[in-house]
Design a protein around this motif. Structure first.
Motif, PDB file in Angstrom:
ATOM      1  N   VAL A  96       3.879  -5.237  -0.794  1.00  0.00           N
ATOM      2  CA  VAL A  96       2.829  -5.503  -1.786  1.00  0.00           C
ATOM      3  C   VAL A  96       3.349  -5.225  -3.189  1.00  0.00           C
ATOM      4  CG1 VAL A  96       0.601  -4.702  -2.677  1.00  0.00           C
ATOM      5  CG2 VAL A  96       0.878  -5.172  -0.241  1.00  0.00           C
ATOM      6  N   HIS A  97       4.072  -4.112  -3.351  1.00  0.00           N
ATOM      7  CA  HIS A  97       4.632  -3.790  -4.677  1.00  0.00           C
ATOM      8  C   HIS A  97       5.597  -4.887  -5.127  1.00  0.00           C
ATOM      9  CE1 HIS A  97       2.592  -0.106  -4.514  1.00  0.00           C
ATOM     10  NE2 HIS A  97       3.492   0.637  -3.862  1.00  0.00           N
ATOM     11  N   HIS A 116      -4.979   3.434 -10.559  1.00  0.00           N
ATOM     12  CA  HIS A 116      -5.084   4.360  -9.442  1.00  0.00           C
ATOM     13  C   HIS A 116      -4.228   3.835  -8.288  1.00  0.00           C
ATOM     14  CE1 HIS A 116      -8.180   6.154 -11.864  1.00  0.00           C
ATOM     15  NE2 HIS A 116      -8.895   5.043 -11.836  1.00  0.00           N
ATOM     16  N   ASP A 117      -4.801   3.700  -7.092  1.00  0.00           N
ATOM     17  CA  ASP A 117      -4.028   3.185  -5.969  1.00  0.00           C
ATOM     18  C   ASP A 117      -4.401   1.733  -5.707  1.00  0.00           C
ATOM     19  OD1 ASP A 117      -2.296   3.091  -3.789  1.00  0.00           O
ATOM     20  OD2 ASP A 117      -3.877   3.683  -2.383  1.00  0.00           O
ATOM     21  N   SER A 122      -7.892  -1.963  -3.919  1.00  0.00           N
ATOM     22  CA  SER A 122      -6.955  -0.929  -3.477  1.00  0.00           C
ATOM     23  C   SER A 122      -5.796  -1.540  -2.704  1.00  0.00           C
ATOM     24  CB  SER A 122      -7.667   0.105  -2.612  1.00  0.00           C
ATOM     25  OG  SER A 122      -8.040  -0.464  -1.371  1.00  0.00           O
ATOM     26  N   THR A 123      -4.674  -0.853  -2.727  1.00  0.00           N
ATOM     27  CA  THR A 123      -3.504  -1.318  -1.978  1.00  0.00           C
ATOM     28  C   THR A 123      -3.817  -1.381  -0.495  1.00  0.00           C
ATOM     29  OG1 THR A 123      -2.046  -0.321  -3.629  1.00  0.00           O
ATOM     30  CG2 THR A 123      -1.075  -0.876  -1.505  1.00  0.00           C
ATOM     31  N   GLY A 124      -4.587  -0.395  -0.013  1.00  0.00           N
ATOM     32  CA  GLY A 124      -4.954  -0.393   1.402  1.00  0.00           C
ATOM     33  C   GLY A 124      -5.748  -1.632   1.785  1.00  0.00           C
ATOM     34  N   ARG A 125      -6.673  -2.057   0.933  1.00  0.00           N
ATOM     35  CA  ARG A 125      -7.470  -3.261   1.249  1.00  0.00           C
ATOM     36  C   ARG A 125      -6.606  -4.503   1.190  1.00  0.00           C
ATOM     37  NH1 ARG A 125     -11.449  -6.809  -1.519  1.00  0.00           N
ATOM     38  NH2 ARG A 125     -12.738  -7.667   0.162  1.00  0.00           N
TER      39      ARG A 125
END
Length: 445
Positions: free
Chosen positions: A63-64, A85-86, A42-45
């Motif tokens: 990150v993107h 997904h995310d 995930s992006t959050g991780r």
């Protein structure tokens, strides 16, 4: 592409280095995805790992940006970063990762019965480590979060590797490779026990006992615990000079020649004896089941079977000490040739195995001269110019003679569950080899 994570980060395509990201965090992000093959991160991780809980407001956009740059760099090599997904995932089909190869090799080694083969797999696995995980990309905190499991697996592999080496009598190598690790990890008592045993067998009893006391001191001071029963028992055995600690398990069906364990003679033909340098072809790994442990064993065996004269063996041993890498390569060739020869002798229709034996036999013929012996008879003799390959070529010449003789159709493989050794049966009635133990429950004739 091939990615190296076990040490400094590196990416290669067909042997050439590839710059996949100019920023450390870009390479770190890619490494995180490589450590999670085929799985979504995930992006959050990713943000949490890259900034260790102190991410700026622009972290998601950064990150993107990193992902876009990685796609541009990796796309031409067929490596795809997919958005799911995310989060993101790497398509696992177009690259290899040394961390995954390490894990696979360790798992394979754990399922191998033959001790020497197990050591070879552990050697390959541990040889992939070129330093700490992501040595130039991650700090210690991130390294622990990303590779804690890998680090534990490495220590476990080292323990099993050391125990297998001791079983083969290779205590010198354990002493050389584990000294620093055993002291750095006092909680890994199997590692410490292996190192203590290796030191003891090397005639360094005082060093072995000192390692025990250093380990005990570290455990008491750091964790408030005493060493376990296994380590304490080993310590007591060393104090009392237990003679069983001085040697690995004795090989089965063995004779001692010039400090080497060699297999019993069971067939009388050098080519068959070479195939019989396994104790237990058909069963689980037995003590000493891999006879060809070192090049020295191979050379001594060749002299024992009269394939090489004593002065030649002495020269081979001297050259092997001077050129250890060349000797190791010849030993590998010998093991491979043994497998091919066994297949050719037990499978008359195995054309591939026959061709493999024939190729080495042709090399033997090129390195041979026809000379007159002291008995007045002519014979083919290998030239010393054959170098360290001389024992292998000598076996190949003997094998060629047998494969050209109708007697090759009398070759039988012993049906004993833990045997499989080869012998000739010209009577057509014999079933078992001459070990006298295989057919204890069934008549031998």
């Amino acid at each position: 592409m091939e990615f190296q994570l076990l040490g400094p980060f590196e990416a290669r395509h067909e042997g050439d280095r590839v710059l996949v990201g100019s920023r450390r965090q870009e390479r770190c992000l890619l490494s995180i995805l490589l450590l999670e093959p085929g799985r979504v991160v995930s992006t959050g991780r990713l943000i949490d790992l890259l900034w260790d809980g102190d991410a700026p407001a622009s972290a998601r956009g950064t990150v993107h940006t990193y992902i876009g740059r990685l796609r541009a760099r990796l796309g031409p090599y067929g490596v795809r970063v997919e958005t799911r997904h995310d989060g993101y995932a790497l398509d696992p089909g177009h690259h290899t990762v040394d961390a995954q190869e390490f894990t696979d090799l360790v798992r394979r080694a754990g399922g191998v019965a033959d001790v020497a083969q197990r050591v070879r797999l552990y050697d390959r696995a541990l040889g992939l480590w070129q330093g700490p995980l992501l040595a130039d990309v991650a700090d210690d905190g991130l390294r622990e979060r990303l590779g804690g499991t890998l680090g534990e697996l490495r220590l476990s592999a080292l323990e099993h590797w050391a125990e297998a080496q001791l079983e083969l009598g290779m205590h010198d190598r354990v002493v050389t490779d584990l000294t620093a690790l055993a002291r750095a990890h006092p909680g890994r008592e199997r590692l410490v026990a292996a190192q203590m045993t290796a030191l003891y067998r090397s005639g360094r009893q005082a060093d072995a006992l000192e390692l025990y006391h250093a380990t005990r001191k570290a455990l008491v001071a750091g964790l408030g615990i005493e060493p376990g029963a296994g380590l304490n028992s080993l310590h007591e055995r060393m104090l009392h000079g237990d003679p069983r600690l001085h040697r690995p398990p004795v090989p089965l069906y063995a004779v001692r020649v010039d400090e080497e364990w060699l297999p019993w003679t069971t067939s009388g033909h050098p080519a068959l004896e070479f195939c019989n340098t396994y104790a237990g072809w058909g069963g689980p790994g037995l003590p000493g089941s891999e006879w060809l442990r070192t090049y020295r064993t191979l050379a001594v065996w060749a002299g024992h079977l009269d394939l090489a004269e004593d002065w030649l063996v002495a020269g081979l041993l001297k050259r092997a000490r001077q050129r250890p890498e060349e000797a190791a390569a010849v030993l590998g060739e010998a093991r491979e040739f043994r497998t091919r020869l066994y297949a050719a002798l037990t499978g008359p229709d195995d054309v591939r195995a026959f061709k493999a034996v024939a190729d080495v036999a042709e090399d033997a013929a090129k390195a041979s001269a026809f000379v007159r012996g002291d008995d007045g008879l002519g014979r083919w003799r290998l030239s010393p110019s054959a170098g360290l390959r001389l024992p292998v070529l000598a076996v190949a010449g003997s094998a060629a003679e047998l494969l050209a003789d109708p007697r090759r159709f009398t070759v039988r493989a012993c049906p004993g569950a833990d045997c499989g050794w080869l012998f000739t049966d010209e009577s057509g009635r014999r079933r078992w080899c001459s070990l006298r133990t295989c057919g204890k429950e069934t008549p031998a004739y």
